[in-house]
Design a protein around this motif. Structure first.
Motif, PDB file in Angstrom:
ATOM      1  N   SER A  35      48.527  46.527  46.287  1.00 59.34           N
ATOM      2  CA  SER A  35      48.839  45.932  45.654  1.00 59.34           C
ATOM      3  C   SER A  35      47.630  45.659  44.688  1.00 59.34           C
ATOM      4  O   SER A  35      46.361  46.342  44.942  1.00 59.34           O
ATOM      5  CB  SER A  35      48.409  44.324  46.091  1.00 59.34           C
ATOM      6  N   SER A  36      47.316  45.513  43.478  1.00 58.22           N
ATOM      7  CA  SER A  36      45.622  45.620  43.163  1.00 58.22           C
ATOM      8  C   SER A  36      44.721  44.732  43.365  1.00 58.22           C
ATOM      9  O   SER A  36      44.070  44.882  43.046  1.00 58.22           O
ATOM     10  CB  SER A  36      45.954  45.145  41.159  1.00 58.22           C
ATOM     11  N   LYS A  39      42.112  45.970  45.522  1.00 56.83           N
ATOM     12  CA  LYS A  39      40.636  46.548  44.563  1.00 56.83           C
ATOM     13  C   LYS A  39      40.252  44.953  44.070  1.00 56.83           C
ATOM     14  O   LYS A  39      38.630  45.747  43.675  1.00 56.83           O
ATOM     15  CB  LYS A  39      41.326  47.091  43.831  1.00 56.83           C
ATOM     16  N   SER A  44      33.989  41.473  40.933  1.00 55.57           N
ATOM     17  CA  SER A  44      35.754  41.740  39.647  1.00 55.57           C
ATOM     18  C   SER A  44      36.202  40.078  39.304  1.00 55.57           C
ATOM     19  O   SER A  44      36.551  40.153  39.020  1.00 55.57           O
ATOM     20  CB  SER A  44      36.001  42.955  40.006  1.00 55.57           C
ATOM     21  N   LYS A  80      47.808  36.523  39.357  1.00 60.00           N
ATOM     22  CA  LYS A  80      46.996  36.493  40.744  1.00 60.00           C
ATOM     23  C   LYS A  80      47.131  34.769  41.167  1.00 60.00           C
ATOM     24  O   LYS A  80      46.716  34.352  41.847  1.00 60.00           O
ATOM     25  CB  LYS A  80      45.496  36.647  40.335  1.00 60.00           C
ATOM     26  N   HIS A 140      55.247  51.420  38.017  1.00 54.95           N
ATOM     27  CA  HIS A 140      53.070  51.927  37.590  1.00 54.95           C
ATOM     28  C   HIS A 140      53.269  53.481  37.193  1.00 54.95           C
ATOM     29  O   HIS A 140      53.852  54.423  37.491  1.00 54.95           O
ATOM     30  CB  HIS A 140      52.839  52.094  39.007  1.00 54.95           C
TER      31      HIS A 140
END
Length: 157
Positions: A35-36, A39, A44, A80, A140
C-alpha cells in the motif's frame, strides 16, 4: 461521531498517520505492491491536505476515520478512505462517502471514483453495496497482471 473538514488549524498529523496505518494494516502481506499508505509521512499528509479535500472523523477526542478527495475532470476521486478497525462496520465509511457525494455535487461533478486492490474482494463487495460499479482493471507500473480495480458511482443529478 463528528466529521469535520481538514483545515489550516489541524495539527494532529501523527495521529492521522497512525489512524491510516492502522486502518490499512490488514492489507500488509495481502497485496502486491504494498500500500502507498506505508510511504506516507506526517509531512506528506499535511501536503496532501493542502492539495486535496480532507475530512476527519472523531469519537470524542479520538480520530477514528478520514477521507481525502481530489477533483478530476469528470468525477471526484476518493482516496485514503480509512476507518479504525474497531469502528468498522458501524456506518462511518458510508457517512464519509456521503460527504464525498455532497462535495461532488457542490463541485458539479457527476460521479465518484475510487481504486481498490484486486486482492481485497471484501472491499469490492462493500463498495458495490454502496452503489459503486467496477469500471476498469489496471496494473501498477512494473506489473504484468491486474493489481487494482477502478470503481465508479454515478450520482443522481
Amino acid at each position: 461521531m463528528r466529521i469535520v473538514p481538514l483545515d489550516q488549524t489541524f495539527t494532529r498529523w501523527d495521529e492521522l498517520l497512525a489512524l491510516i496505518l492502522s486502518a490499512f494494516a490488514a492489507m500488509n502481506g495481502r497485496i502486491d505492491p504494498p500500500s502507498s499508505a506505508l510511504k506516507l509521512t506526517t509531512a506528506s499528509l499535511a501536503e496532501k491536505a493542502g492539495t486535496e479535500i480532507g475530512h476527519v472523523a472523531s469519537d470524542g477526542e479520538k480520530l477514528v476515520g478520514c477521507l481525502f478527495l481530489r477533483p478530476e475532470a469528470d468525477c471526484l476521486y476518493v482516496g485514503k478512505l480509512a476507518v479504525l478497525p474497531e469502528v468498522q462496520g458501524k456506518g462511518l465509511g458510508k457517512r464519509l462517502l456521503g460527504i464525498a457525494e455532497e462535495t461532488a455535487a457542490a463541485l458539479g461533478l457527476p460521479a465518484l471514483r475510487l481504486e481498490t486492490r484486486i486482492e481485497l474482494t471484501d472491499n469490492h463487495a462493500v463498495f458495490a453495496a454502496w452503489g459503486f460499479a467496477r469500471t476498469a482493471e489496471k496494473a501498477h507500473p512494473g506489473f504484468d497482471r491486474t493489481t487494482f480495480i477502478e470503481m465508479r458511482k454515478v450520482l443522481a443529478s
